[in-house]
Design a protein around this motif. Sequence first.
Motif, PDB file in Angstrom:
ATOM      1  N   SER A  46      51.468  44.793  -5.834  1.00  0.00           N
ATOM      2  CA  SER A  46      51.507  43.898  -4.671  1.00  0.00           C
ATOM      3  C   SER A  46      52.942  43.426  -4.483  1.00  0.00           C
ATOM      4  O   SER A  46      53.502  42.753  -5.351  1.00  0.00           O
ATOM      5  N   LEU A  47      53.538  43.771  -3.346  1.00  0.00           N
ATOM      6  CA  LEU A  47      54.940  43.459  -3.077  1.00  0.00           C
ATOM      7  C   LEU A  47      55.058  42.144  -2.318  1.00  0.00           C
ATOM      8  O   LEU A  47      54.575  42.017  -1.198  1.00  0.00           O
ATOM      9  N   ASP A  48      55.732  41.182  -2.934  1.00  0.00           N
ATOM     10  CA  ASP A  48      55.926  39.875  -2.311  1.00  0.00           C
ATOM     11  C   ASP A  48      57.381  39.425  -2.473  1.00  0.00           C
ATOM     12  O   ASP A  48      57.678  38.247  -2.363  1.00  0.00           O
ATOM     13  N   HIS A  86      59.026  41.717  -7.811  1.00  0.00           N
ATOM     14  CA  HIS A  86      57.655  41.478  -7.334  1.00  0.00           C
ATOM     15  C   HIS A  86      57.621  40.208  -6.486  1.00  0.00           C
ATOM     16  O   HIS A  86      57.005  40.169  -5.417  1.00  0.00           O
ATOM     17  N   LEU A 101      61.461  45.290  -2.475  1.00  0.00           N
ATOM     18  CA  LEU A 101      61.111  46.623  -2.959  1.00  0.00           C
ATOM     19  C   LEU A 101      62.279  47.239  -3.726  1.00  0.00           C
ATOM     20  O   LEU A 101      62.120  47.734  -4.854  1.00  0.00           O
ATOM     21  N   LEU A 139      56.088  52.836  -5.878  1.00  0.00           N
ATOM     22  CA  LEU A 139      57.126  52.069  -5.185  1.00  0.00           C
ATOM     23  C   LEU A 139      58.164  52.996  -4.549  1.00  0.00           C
ATOM     24  O   LEU A 139      58.643  52.730  -3.439  1.00  0.00           O
ATOM     25  N   ARG A 170      49.838  45.683   3.512  1.00  0.00           N
ATOM     26  CA  ARG A 170      50.707  44.510   3.336  1.00  0.00           C
ATOM     27  C   ARG A 170      52.029  44.929   2.717  1.00  0.00           C
ATOM     28  O   ARG A 170      53.092  44.420   3.083  1.00  0.00           O
ATOM     29  N   ASN A 171      51.966  45.841   1.763  1.00  0.00           N
ATOM     30  CA  ASN A 171      53.195  46.316   1.124  1.00  0.00           C
ATOM     31  C   ASN A 171      54.107  47.015   2.134  1.00  0.00           C
ATOM     32  O   ASN A 171      55.329  46.866   2.091  1.00  0.00           O
ATOM     33  N   TYR A 193      45.849  46.065  -0.157  1.00  0.00           N
ATOM     34  CA  TYR A 193      47.247  45.702  -0.374  1.00  0.00           C
ATOM     35  C   TYR A 193      48.276  46.672   0.178  1.00  0.00           C
ATOM     36  O   TYR A 193      49.420  46.277   0.426  1.00  0.00           O
ATOM     37  N   HIS A 194      47.922  47.936   0.359  1.00  0.00           N
ATOM     38  CA  HIS A 194      48.954  48.896   0.736  1.00  0.00           C
ATOM     39  C   HIS A 194      49.575  48.568   2.087  1.00  0.00           C
ATOM     40  O   HIS A 194      50.806  48.622   2.253  1.00  0.00           O
ATOM     41  N   LEU A 220      56.594  54.331  -1.455  1.00  0.00           N
ATOM     42  CA  LEU A 220      56.615  53.294  -0.423  1.00  0.00           C
ATOM     43  C   LEU A 220      58.002  53.201   0.201  1.00  0.00           C
ATOM     44  O   LEU A 220      58.146  53.084   1.424  1.00  0.00           O
ATOM     45  N   THR A 269      55.887  44.348   4.193  1.00  0.00           N
ATOM     46  CA  THR A 269      56.983  43.713   3.461  1.00  0.00           C
ATOM     47  C   THR A 269      58.158  44.677   3.304  1.00  0.00           C
ATOM     48  O   THR A 269      59.326  44.290   3.463  1.00  0.00           O
TER      49      THR A 269
END
Length: 309
Positions: free
Chosen positions: A210-212, A182, A215, A255, A296-297, A293-294, A258, A300
């Motif tokens: 939320s991916l920060d 994460h 992945l 995930l 933004r994910n 958030y999607h 994504l 990333t």
Amino acid sequence: MRSLACLLMTCLLCLAVPASAEGTALPMREVARGIFVHQGLHQETSSSNQGDIANIGFIVGERCVAVVDTGGSAEVGDRLRQAIRQRTRLPVCYVINTHAHPDHVFGNAAFAADEPVFIGHQHLAAALQARWPHYRKALARELGEQQAARTAMILPGRSVTGEMTIDLGARELLLRAWPTAHTDADLTVLDRNTAALWLGDLLFEERVPSLDGSLKGWLAVMQTLRPMPVRIAIPGHGPVSGKWPAVLEPQERYLLGLLNDTRAAIKAGRTLAQAVAQAENAPASGWLLFDAYHRRNVTTAYTELEWEN
């Protein structure tokens, strides 16, 4: 004159104490013996919620108390501290931060007077130092300068590399630092007495993940988590669950989707901007805060996967 001076000093002290210190204690749920959790709101930080958007809580041993995350503002931290004092007079000996995001660490200063040992992942200090100016500016914008002024960056006094065990008195907690998932500073807390696992934001329930960090790293960490003997899973956001490891499955599906969708976009020659634009039409599939958030994910994920072999 002495009485007048005392009265004046009392008035000055009253003015110096923030209004939030007089607020109500956070509602807590005892999910297992001595394990108390407050579930944050599924919202973005705002003046109406004062940053009360993450799951936070505490663990009571025979000797002392460990706090696990402190909330998104000094006010939330104050209210968590009041909730502890409603249940025990034992000292707070540890404050554990599961990662560096503001909704989990901005309440730290409320516990400074207790002089606990602040504990975090070996990368937590660097993450806080790098991001603090941005985080504080956002806090002032969202909650006001008065609230921001009460918030201090508190770096961990003890860092976890690999695993660490701490004892609260007849209650051992296993702290584990994870590879980048994460974020690059994710830490879990396992109470050996009850098999309750505090996952921080390695697990989102109901609210979109939320991916920060990484992945692929997050998916790998989830596979390592899956066989752990957990009876109670405490996510960073969303309800506590006794359905382990089934509680991991919705997040894993998101995930993996994504990952596959981003790889397909890259293979098709789409630019980052095109991949993000395509994400605007993706179905929310029941996730709250999906629109926030999607995309933004996707950004990333694209950045991570663009150069994979």
